[in-house]
Design a protein around this motif. Structure first.
Motif, PDB file in Angstrom:
ATOM      1  N   CYS A   1       0.848  -1.194   0.000  1.00  0.00           N
ATOM      2  CA  CYS A   1       0.000   0.000   0.000  1.00  0.00           C
ATOM      3  C   CYS A   1       0.882   1.243   0.000  1.00  0.00           C
TER       4      CYS A   1
ATOM      5  N   CYS B   1       0.045   1.520  10.523  1.00  0.00           N
ATOM      6  CA  CYS B   1      -0.350   0.317   9.774  1.00  0.00           C
ATOM      7  C   CYS B   1       0.868  -0.409   9.226  1.00  0.00           C
TER       8      CYS B   1
ATOM      9  N   GLY C   1      -8.460  -5.039   3.353  1.00  0.00           N
ATOM     10  CA  GLY C   1      -7.199  -5.740   3.604  1.00  0.00           C
ATOM     11  C   GLY C   1      -6.032  -4.868   3.176  1.00  0.00           C
TER      12      GLY C   1
ATOM     13  N   GLY D   1       1.206  -0.380   5.368  1.00  0.00           N
ATOM     14  CA  GLY D   1       1.707   0.889   4.846  1.00  0.00           C
ATOM     15  C   GLY D   1       3.210   1.004   4.942  1.00  0.00           C
TER      16      GLY D   1
ATOM     17  N   GLY E   1      -3.867  -2.536   0.972  1.00  0.00           N
ATOM     18  CA  GLY E   1      -4.085  -1.623  -0.143  1.00  0.00           C
ATOM     19  C   GLY E   1      -5.211  -0.636   0.061  1.00  0.00           C
TER      20      GLY E   1
ATOM     21  N   MET F   1      -0.166   4.259   0.843  1.00  0.00           N
ATOM     22  CA  MET F   1      -0.712   5.320   1.694  1.00  0.00           C
ATOM     23  C   MET F   1       0.137   5.615   2.923  1.00  0.00           C
ATOM     24  N   ALA F   2       0.913   4.615   3.355  1.00  0.00           N
ATOM     25  CA  ALA F   2       1.869   4.808   4.454  1.00  0.00           C
ATOM     26  C   ALA F   2       1.246   5.368   5.732  1.00  0.00           C
ATOM     27  N   CYS F   3       0.049   4.947   6.064  1.00  0.00           N
ATOM     28  CA  CYS F   3      -0.537   5.365   7.337  1.00  0.00           C
ATOM     29  C   CYS F   3       0.405   4.914   8.455  1.00  0.00           C
TER      30      CYS F   3
HETATM   31  S1  SF4 Z   1      -3.671  -0.599   4.134  1.00  0.00           S
HETATM   32 FE1  SF4 Z   1      -5.166   0.990   4.773  1.00  0.00          FE
HETATM   33  S2  SF4 Z   1      -4.467   1.661   6.813  1.00  0.00           S
HETATM   34 FE2  SF4 Z   1      -2.763   0.525   5.862  1.00  0.00          FE
HETATM   35  S3  SF4 Z   1      -1.462   2.099   4.894  1.00  0.00           S
HETATM   36 FE3  SF4 Z   1      -2.920   1.368   3.341  1.00  0.00          FE
HETATM   37  S4  SF4 Z   1      -4.663   2.761   3.469  1.00  0.00           S
HETATM   38 FE4  SF4 Z   1      -3.469   3.053   5.354  1.00  0.00          FE
END
Ligand code: SF4
Length: 337
Positions: A106, A113, A154, A116, A156, A108-110
């Motif tokens: 993913c 998480c 899940g 990420g 991504g 998004m690198a939250c």
């Molecule tokens: S899987 Fe969801 S929570 Fe985890 S980094 Fe990606 S968007 Fe953010």
């Protein structure tokens, strides 16, 4: 398949029959097996299917089971990429819910998480998404349960793979294929305004879950990099529009992190933000991902939820499941070790 069957000289109607039977029977991903067992198909057609119809492209590498009943599947794709899918038993003894990945890794690198932290490799195809559904369906059957709901939550960010996700949703939901029903499917997103705009315009009759995790942009920027680009107010307006289009109540997901977003002030700010929107709040427990965060104490969670309820919001805490096998929210990393 209709074109293929007709090209082989068979009635195209067999395609529809086979596909329906395939999705309904057992969730077997190997198309050959149902073909062989489907006595209504001409033997010559079965032979053609076995020879020329491409097999499924994924397989389950490992099944992990937690003592709370959660099952995690490690799924390998045709190119060796790994993703994870999770099956969670429902409180009803014959049902289960599934959580499906939409990307390998993913982008998004939250900050809280584990997925990420891995970075992004590639989008999953619609087929690879649907095959996770079939793997989970088969595993639910093994446990004498029926897979009754799916959440795209899940690995991504589903909105960054929107074309394939929409195709997969259509296949899982439709009467002709997965037979799950639209409202049994939830798309969960961290929220990207342009892609959310596209999704809302599609007017898909599915549930939307918005991962907010903060009541204000400043707090949100600390934990979600994408919050530097998109404002909460814009995300909520789009979610509201989806709600108006479909009649489906948006779920606001909020992972409580000790000392970050869990104060009484945060709760009051969240209540003010959502006042009059009729959205539901789902409070999530932080599951350890190796990052320097801690889950809020049970007392803090109670205080937070009480403030929301005092402001007449519908709010629930979601019981964390699968922590024992790293299958809980934010813990999916799809490693073989
Ligand atoms: S899987 Fe969801 S929570 Fe985890 S980094 Fe990606 S968007 Fe953010």
């Amino acid at each position: 398949m209709e074109r293929l069957f007709a090209g082989w000289g068979f009635d195209a109607i067999h395609a529809r029959r086979l596909l329906r039977w395939y999705y309904d029977s057992s969730g077997e991903v190997d198309l050959h097996r149902p073909a062989r067992q489907h006595h209504a198909l001409p033997k010559a057609l079965v032979a053609c299917i076995e020879k020329d119809l491409p097999l499924s492209s994924t397989h389950v590498v490992r099944i992990s089971e937690a003592s709370d009943g959660t099952v995690k599947l490690l799924v390998s794709t045709h190119d060796g990429a790994l993703v994870e899918s999770v099956l969670m038993p429902d409180f009803r003894p014959d049902r289960a819910a599934g959580c499906i990945s939409t990307q390998v890794g993913c982008a998004m690198a939250c900050d809280f998480c584990a997925t990420g932290l891995q970075g992004f490799s590639r989008n999953l195809s619609a087929g690879e998404i649907v095959e996770q559904f079939l793997h989970l369906k088969r595993d639910a059957k093994r446990l004498s349960r029926r897979l009754s709901t799916i959440v795209l939550m899940g690995m991504g960010e589903p909105l960054l793979n929107l074309e394939n996700v929409v195709k997969a949703i259509g296949l899982m939901a439709s009467d002709e294929a997965g037979h799950l029903g639209w409202r049994q499917i939830t798309l969960s997103t961290v929220g990207l305004v342009p892609q959310l705009r596209q999704f809302v315009d599609l007017r898909l009759n599915v549930q939307l879950a918005l991962s907010l995790h903060a009541p204000d942009d400043e707090t949100r920027k600390r934990i979600i990099p994408m919050a530097r680009r998109y404002r909460i107010a814009d995300l909520l307006e789009l979610a509201q529009e989806h709600q108006a289009n479909t009649g489906r109540v948006t779920t606001i997901q909020y992972c409580l992190l000790e000392g970050v977003n869990d104060s009484d002030d945060h709760a009051r700010a969240l209540a003010t933000l959502l006042a009059g929107r009729q959205m539901h709040v789902n409070l999530l427990t932080y599951n350890s991902t190796g990052q320097p965060y801690r889950a809020s104490s049970p007392q803090r969670v109670d205080a937070f939820i009480n403030i929301l309820r005092d402001h007449r919001l519908v709010a629930h805490t979601r019981r964390s499941r699968g922590d024992q096998i790293a299958a809980a929210c934010g813990q999916l990393t799809a490693t073989k070790a």
